[in-house]
Scaffold this motif. Structure first.
Motif, PDB file in Angstrom:
ATOM      1  N   CYS A  36       5.771  -3.295  10.785  1.00 54.54           N
ATOM      2  CA  CYS A  36       6.117  -2.082  10.264  1.00 54.54           C
ATOM      3  C   CYS A  36       6.097  -2.315   8.593  1.00 54.54           C
ATOM      4  O   CYS A  36       7.428  -1.654   7.937  1.00 54.54           O
ATOM      5  CB  CYS A  36       6.968  -0.599  11.155  1.00 54.54           C
ATOM      6  N   ALA A  43       1.864   4.912  -2.989  1.00 52.04           N
ATOM      7  CA  ALA A  43       2.253   6.428  -3.593  1.00 52.04           C
ATOM      8  C   ALA A  43       2.651   6.539  -4.209  1.00 52.04           C
ATOM      9  O   ALA A  43       2.249   7.581  -5.049  1.00 52.04           O
ATOM     10  CB  ALA A  43       2.144   6.139  -2.169  1.00 52.04           C
ATOM     11  N   HIS A  88       0.863  -0.935   0.224  1.00 53.11           N
ATOM     12  CA  HIS A  88      -0.060  -0.131   0.050  1.00 53.11           C
ATOM     13  C   HIS A  88       0.804   1.215  -0.224  1.00 53.11           C
ATOM     14  O   HIS A  88       0.459   2.516  -0.827  1.00 53.11           O
ATOM     15  CB  HIS A  88      -0.956  -0.182   0.963  1.00 53.11           C
ATOM     16  N   ARG A  89       1.954   1.330   0.329  1.00 56.87           N
ATOM     17  CA  ARG A  89       2.414   2.878   0.647  1.00 56.87           C
ATOM     18  C   ARG A  89       3.798   2.363  -0.234  1.00 56.87           C
ATOM     19  O   ARG A  89       3.684   3.906  -1.009  1.00 56.87           O
ATOM     20  CB  ARG A  89       3.466   2.443   2.145  1.00 56.87           C
ATOM     21  N   ARG A 129       9.066   0.174   1.436  1.00 52.87           N
ATOM     22  CA  ARG A 129       8.884   2.107   0.970  1.00 52.87           C
ATOM     23  C   ARG A 129      10.048   2.298   1.218  1.00 52.87           C
ATOM     24  O   ARG A 129      10.564   3.358  -0.087  1.00 52.87           O
ATOM     25  CB  ARG A 129       7.791   2.608   1.218  1.00 52.87           C
ATOM     26  N   GLU A 130      11.133   2.579   2.394  1.00 54.79           N
ATOM     27  CA  GLU A 130      11.313   3.369   2.456  1.00 54.79           C
ATOM     28  C   GLU A 130      13.130   2.636   2.086  1.00 54.79           C
ATOM     29  O   GLU A 130      14.196   3.350   1.529  1.00 54.79           O
ATOM     30  CB  GLU A 130      12.220   3.324   4.177  1.00 54.79           C
ATOM     31  N   ARG A 183       6.090  -0.226   6.076  1.00 52.96           N
ATOM     32  CA  ARG A 183       6.577   1.389   5.756  1.00 52.96           C
ATOM     33  C   ARG A 183       8.770   1.104   4.788  1.00 52.96           C
ATOM     34  O   ARG A 183       8.908   1.619   4.394  1.00 52.96           O
ATOM     35  CB  ARG A 183       6.637   1.957   6.926  1.00 52.96           C
TER      36      ARG A 183
END
Length: 489
Positions: A451, A117, A113-114, A457-458, A454
């Protein structure tokens, strides 16, 4: 294919892996993008509430025989939420072998999901899976009550009756397909996410087309020397971990003080010829009678170990069965057949890959070292299935794995029964820019937990930076189930 038919072999191994270094080298197609990109149509598929884009990409059916015709690959593109921000998508490679990208579209709302983006997410139905010419067998109602011997005979008949060009369904061919997809969609470089068998395919693609890969995220990492179905030691270690955790937990140890002895006694009874059962069908409540075999029992236990929350139910299931209450165990066995991974898997694609690339490396010496009970049935059955197949790819010595220079994030669950952390460590020896993250309370699959979305994405935004994954240690251990009401609060 009926779930019971498929589960005759797959319950013992799904989604067990094959070695990442054995695919061989692909032909050097150009790494420049195709122009213009392939046309896409709007589509709605199970697993996503959003309209997606579906693309059909034509690839050679057999790269070694141009006159063999073509195969249409189904590709699903979930466009980035913010248009025009990133030109390097995330290609998703599903597990198995035999699972399709369309089978894991639900990850759009969890793990990816992230990432979505700013990046397109591209799901590929690998050749022989899903909507890319799935190699499977017809379901029959009578499969539900067949013995294992009868199911095996049905599977053999399906293998010989399908007349597929099995030699064309290899990891090397799928790696070449990925390059064709990249070119057809017009991307210059891609990031790869591979889960389970997809980690092996991702490594094969990166080695064949290093200029096309910006970074890799590998979840449940297959090692270059990993051979399917020689996974008994890893499975046994995961089972021993459950026994040890129960013994350390005061409530579990009090409820099931003789857990290991009960398990061993059940296996001994089953190996003497099976256990006849008569009970209400957990699906319909109608009376049913059948014989539970050691292979199906052990295969279900292996399947349960994939997820820690499921594994924490295992002591209750074993104890109940040892007391003659088989209903909970049979209900869990049916769950994996009806709704689990083996409901999606392409059995014939699985066999095509494994027979060509792994069974030739199942040496007596390897099997002698691979001690454990949970995958023995598969190890015994697979070679016979392979002899039934017509024209699987000829066995060839596996080349030494080449170095992978792209940044890589390797995710492992400490409780994984098929790709535990030592497998990722073996793969990392050939990846000098790899970061390995081990999650203490995770099993087979990490990307959707805590997490992790996230962190994905990072990492993809800055793949060369050191990732702080300390938050993954916050994922708690599930509680044990002590009674019929479910896990403890």
């Amino acid at each position: 294919m009926h779930p019971v038919f498929r589960a005759a072999l797959l319950r013992a191994a799904l989604p067990l892996l094959v070695a990442a270094g054995s695919a061989g080298a692909a032909a050097p197609e150009s790494s420049t993008p195709a122009s213009p990109p392939a046309a896409a149509r709007s589509c709605h598929l199970p697993g996503s509430v959003d309209a997606l884009r579906c693309v059909s990409v034509s690839v050679p059916l057999d790269y070694a025989e141009p006159r063999a015709g073509t195969l249409k690959l189904h590709v699903t593109v979930a466009p980035a939420f913010r248009q025009g921000t990133r030109g390097d998508p995330l290609f998703v490679l599903a597990g198995g072998p035999g699972q399709a990208g369309t089978d894991v579209l639900g990850m759009l709302n969890t793990a990816f999901h992230r990432v979505r983006a700013t990046r397109d997410i591209v799901f590929i139905d690998q050749r022989g899976t899903g909507l890319s010419g799935k190699l499977d067998c017809k379901s029959k109602p009578e499969h539900e009550r067949m013995s294992e011997q009868e199911l095996e005979a049905e599977l053999r008949a399906c293998i010989t009756g399908t007349k597929a060009r099995y030699a064309a369904y290899t990891t090397a061919a799928s790696a070449r397909d990925i390059e064709q997809v990249r070119r057809a969609l017009g991307y210059r470089q891609v990031n790869l996410w591979g889960g389970s068998y997809g980690t092996r395919l991702g490594q094969a693609y990166t080695r064949a087309y290093p200029a096309s890969v910006r970074s890799l995220v590998l979840d449940g990492v297959a090692a270059p020397d990993q051979v399917i179905p020689a996974g008994a030691r890893d499975a046994q270690a995961a089972l021993e971990a459950v026994f040890a955790q129960c013994a350390r937990d005061a409530a579990c140890n009090k409820a099931f003080p003789a857990l290991r002895d009960e398990f061993n006694a059940l296996v001994a009874r089953l190996e003497r010829g099976g256990i006849p059962l008569s009970l209400p069908d957990p699906r319909t409540a109608q009376p049913v009678s059948f014989t539970l075999t050691a292979g199906r029992f052990l295969g279900t236990v292996h399947n349960i170990l994939y997820a820690p929350a499921d594994a924490r139910r295992l002591p209750f299931l074993i104890h109940s069965a040892s007391q003659g209450r088989w209903g909970p165990f049979i209900a869990r066995q049916n769950l994996s057949s009806d709704f689990g991974l083996d409901a999606d898997m392409s059995m014939l694609l699985y066999l095509a890959v494994v027979c060509a690339e792994d069974v030739p490396r199942m040496t007596p010496a390897l099997l002698a070292q691979d001690t454990g009970q949970l995958t023995k049935t598969l190890a015994d059955q697979i070679p016979g299935m392979c002899r039934t197949m017509t024209g699987p790819a000829a066995a060839a010595p596996a080349p030494a794995p080449a170095r992978i220079d792209a940044p890589a994030l390797l995710l492992s669950g400490a409780l994984d029964p098929v790709t535990p952390p030592h497998r990722a460590a073996s793969a990392a020896k050939f990846m000098p820019r790899a970061q390995q993250v081990v999650v203490a309370n995770a099993g087979h699959g990490v990307s959707q937990l805590g997490c992790a979305p996230r962190l994905l994405r990072e990492f993809l935004d800055r793949p060369q930076a050191r990732l702080d994954a300390a938050c993954m240690a916050e994922i708690p251990a599930p509680t044990f189930q002590l009674g019929s009401a479910g896990p403890q609060p």
